[in-house]
Design a protein around this motif. Structure first.
Motif, PDB file in Angstrom:
ATOM      1  N   GLU A 373      35.604  -6.858  15.359  1.00 25.15           N
ATOM      2  CA  GLU A 373      34.892  -7.221  14.136  1.00 25.15           C
ATOM      3  C   GLU A 373      34.017  -8.445  14.437  1.00 25.15           C
ATOM      4  OE1 GLU A 373      33.924  -6.518  10.165  1.00 25.15           O
ATOM      5  OE2 GLU A 373      35.489  -5.433  11.284  1.00 25.15           O
ATOM      6  N   PRO A 375      31.245 -11.208  13.022  1.00 26.91           N
ATOM      7  CA  PRO A 375      30.714 -11.771  11.773  1.00 26.91           C
ATOM      8  C   PRO A 375      29.259 -11.360  11.540  1.00 26.91           C
ATOM      9  CG  PRO A 375      31.938 -13.448  12.994  1.00 26.91           C
ATOM     10  CD  PRO A 375      31.842 -12.256  13.882  1.00 26.91           C
ATOM     11  N   GLY A 376      29.000 -10.800  10.365  1.00 25.77           N
ATOM     12  CA  GLY A 376      27.646 -10.407  10.003  1.00 25.77           C
ATOM     13  C   GLY A 376      27.180  -9.092  10.577  1.00 25.77           C
ATOM     14  N   ARG A 377      28.001  -8.460  11.443  1.00 29.10           N
ATOM     15  CA  ARG A 377      27.572  -7.211  12.083  1.00 29.10           C
ATOM     16  C   ARG A 377      28.577  -6.077  11.899  1.00 29.10           C
ATOM     17  NH1 ARG A 377      25.763  -8.193  18.133  1.00 29.10           N
ATOM     18  NH2 ARG A 377      25.163  -6.009  17.829  1.00 29.10           N
ATOM     19  N   GLY A 378      29.748  -6.411  11.389  1.00 27.08           N
ATOM     20  CA  GLY A 378      30.763  -5.384  11.206  1.00 27.08           C
ATOM     21  C   GLY A 378      31.485  -5.058  12.498  1.00 27.08           C
ATOM     22  N   ARG A 379      32.074  -3.876  12.567  1.00 22.49           N
ATOM     23  CA  ARG A 379      32.843  -3.454  13.731  1.00 22.49           C
ATOM     24  C   ARG A 379      31.891  -3.011  14.844  1.00 22.49           C
ATOM     25  NH1 ARG A 379      38.115  -2.335  13.139  1.00 22.49           N
ATOM     26  NH2 ARG A 379      38.062  -0.444  14.430  1.00 22.49           N
ATOM     27  N   ARG A 380      32.110  -3.536  16.009  1.00 23.63           N
ATOM     28  CA  ARG A 380      31.238  -3.241  17.144  1.00 23.63           C
ATOM     29  C   ARG A 380      32.074  -2.889  18.372  1.00 23.63           C
ATOM     30  NH1 ARG A 380      28.129  -2.690  13.802  1.00 23.63           N
ATOM     31  NH2 ARG A 380      26.034  -3.593  13.510  1.00 23.63           N
ATOM     32  N   TRP A 418      28.558 -13.217  20.605  1.00 22.45           N
ATOM     33  CA  TRP A 418      29.536 -12.707  19.660  1.00 22.45           C
ATOM     34  C   TRP A 418      30.743 -13.626  19.658  1.00 22.45           C
ATOM     35  CZ3 TRP A 418      34.040 -10.861  22.159  1.00 22.45           C
ATOM     36  CH2 TRP A 418      33.892 -10.594  23.532  1.00 22.45           C
ATOM     37  N   PRO A 421      36.307 -13.125  14.509  1.00 17.54           N
ATOM     38  CA  PRO A 421      35.940 -12.932  13.098  1.00 17.54           C
ATOM     39  C   PRO A 421      36.521 -13.982  12.170  1.00 17.54           C
ATOM     40  CG  PRO A 421      37.700 -11.440  13.686  1.00 17.54           C
ATOM     41  CD  PRO A 421      37.329 -12.159  14.945  1.00 17.54           C
TER      42      PRO A 421
END
Length: 439
Positions: A373, A375-380, A418, A421
């Motif tokens: 997870e 921040p600001g991008r969701g699950r990656r 990155w 979270p």
């Protein structure tokens, strides 16, 4: 006027008179016995640094068990303190090399910062070294034979008798009625150097009486040639020694593009200079490994294995990975107290800064398919995040990841791309041999 031998020694020692200490590598043989006796005699009229002797006991033959006692007796008579060091010789393909490595490791331990270790190699030793390396197909650096001085740990190794013949040393020893030990292994012609000394050199000197001095002179000239090659290498490496895109990674690296612009011969010369303090260099037949690494496709991640580590290529940059990096363990580690740093076997240390997440925590390494997870991008997908960071492939598998059960909580950020979270905590990874952490 001082005798010729004393004058030669004083001339060789002149640049080192202000060293904090001189240590004589004292085997008890002819060469080191003459060197120690001569230094003690000169010290009566000359001002020298503090003088001591070091005897290394290899434990390889029964006769050697009596040598420490002999060396102690000689040093006591001369008023010189003696340090006896017992070493373990690691078995290998070359017993001579293994014994030499153990011996010089012991010397490095006692020399100290700024100190000078004095050894007794003479002109014939230099000539034998040149001929031995010539027969092994050595290049200019190897054929330069033994340098008169070189760095040793934080100090220096000095060979002040390279311009002195064995005959001069024998004459001095007989004149002063010195006693020395004879190593029985020196008579064994199965050892290459002994074969040259007892079978080859007598024949050479019978036909060319000045063979030893001429060969020693050739080694000196080759040393000058190697100095010029080193100057050229430093010039060529200036363009390749560009700032690393990953400053927190404590590994030597070079930009590949400037090296490609050089001829093959200058590439090899620059790399030899760069690699010399890092590893034993490959012989001529193994430089194909460099060509394969250099010429691999852009999306490839080739490596070139060498004696003491590996050379990797990633993103048009070459990286040196020492052999210690291979000792990395990717086993799962529990972290019962995240307020204290966690030592990662073969992989440095992990620290958690801030309020630790609740629950039992573990540190794991990549297995594939991890999702994080952001921040600001969701699950990656973690693999994609690592691709975005341009982190070299040889580091990705070493990236420590924090888990609670099967949930991936986060990992160290990579170049700010990155993060975990949560603003409550951050992971700081200090890779092995790294002074600056990754946070």
């Amino acid at each position: 006027m001082k005798p010729a031998l004393a004058a030669k020694l004083l001339q060789a020692l002149a640049p080192w008179r202000n060293a904090p200490a001189w240590h004589v590598a004292f085997s008890g043989g002819l060469d080191s016995t003459v060197l120690l006796h001569l230094l003690v005699s000169l010290a009566k009229t000359e001002t020298f640094p503090t003088l001591s002797a070091v005897h290394v006991h290899h434990g390889l033959q029964a006769a050697a068990d009596a040598w420490p006692g002999h060396c102690q007796s000689v040093c006591d008579s001369l008023g010189v303190p003696l340090c006896v060091m017992r070493v373990q010789v690691r078995p290998g393909a070359s017993l001579e090399r293994a014994a030499r490595d153990a011996r010089y490791q012991a010397f490095a331990e006692v020399t100290g910062a700024g100190g000078v270790l004095l050894t007794g190699q003479h002109r014939e030793d230099q000539a034998e070294t040149l001929l031995f390396r010539l027969l092994r197909g050595a290049g200019v650096r190897g054929l330069a034979a033994m340098p008169g001085h070189r760095p040793l740990a934080g100090g220096h190794l000095l060979r002040p008798l390279l311009d002195v013949s064995r005959g001069e040393l024998e004459a001095y020893a007989h004149e002063h009625q010195l006693l020395w030990v004879e190593d029985p292994s020196n008579a064994d012609p199965h050892f290459s150097r002994n074969y040259l000394r007892h079978r080859v050199f007598p024949t050479l000197t019978q036909r060319w009486p000045q063979a030893a001095s001429r060969l020693a002179h050739t080694a000196e000239q080759l040393g000058e040639a190697q100095g010029l090659l080193d100057d050229l290498a430093r010039m060529d490496l200036q363009a390749a020694d560009q700032p690393s895109p990953i400053p927190w990674l404590p590994l030597p690296s070079l930009a590949l593009a400037p090296l490609r612009e050089l001829s093959d011969a200058r590439q090899r010369n620059a790399l030899r200079h760069w690699l010399t303090p890092l590893t034993r260099l490959p012989d001529s037949d193994h430089w194909a490994g460099w060509h394969s690494l250099r010429d691999a496709k852009p999306d490839a991640q080739p490596l070139w294995r060498m004696a003491d580590g590996e050379l990797h290529r990633c993103s048009e940059r070459i990286w040196w990975l020492p052999g210690a990096w291979a000792e990395f363990s990717d086993a799962t580690l529990s972290w019962p107290d995240p307020q204290n740093p966690l030592e990662l076997p073969g992989n440095g240390r992990l620290e958690l800064v801030g309020k630790a997440p609740e629950g039992p925590l573990e540190v794991r390494y990549r297995r594939g398919g991890e999702v994080l997870e952001v921040p600001g991008r969701g699950r990656r997908d973690l693999k994609r995040l690592l691709n975005e960071s341009a982190l070299p492939g040889f580091v990705r598998g070493r990236l420590p990841l924090l888990y609670r059960g099967e949930q991936l909580l986060g990992g160290p950020s990579v170049a700010g791309r990155w993060a975990v979270p949560s603003e409550d905590w951050q992971l700081h990874w200090l890779p092995q041999n790294c002074d600056q952490g990754l946070s």
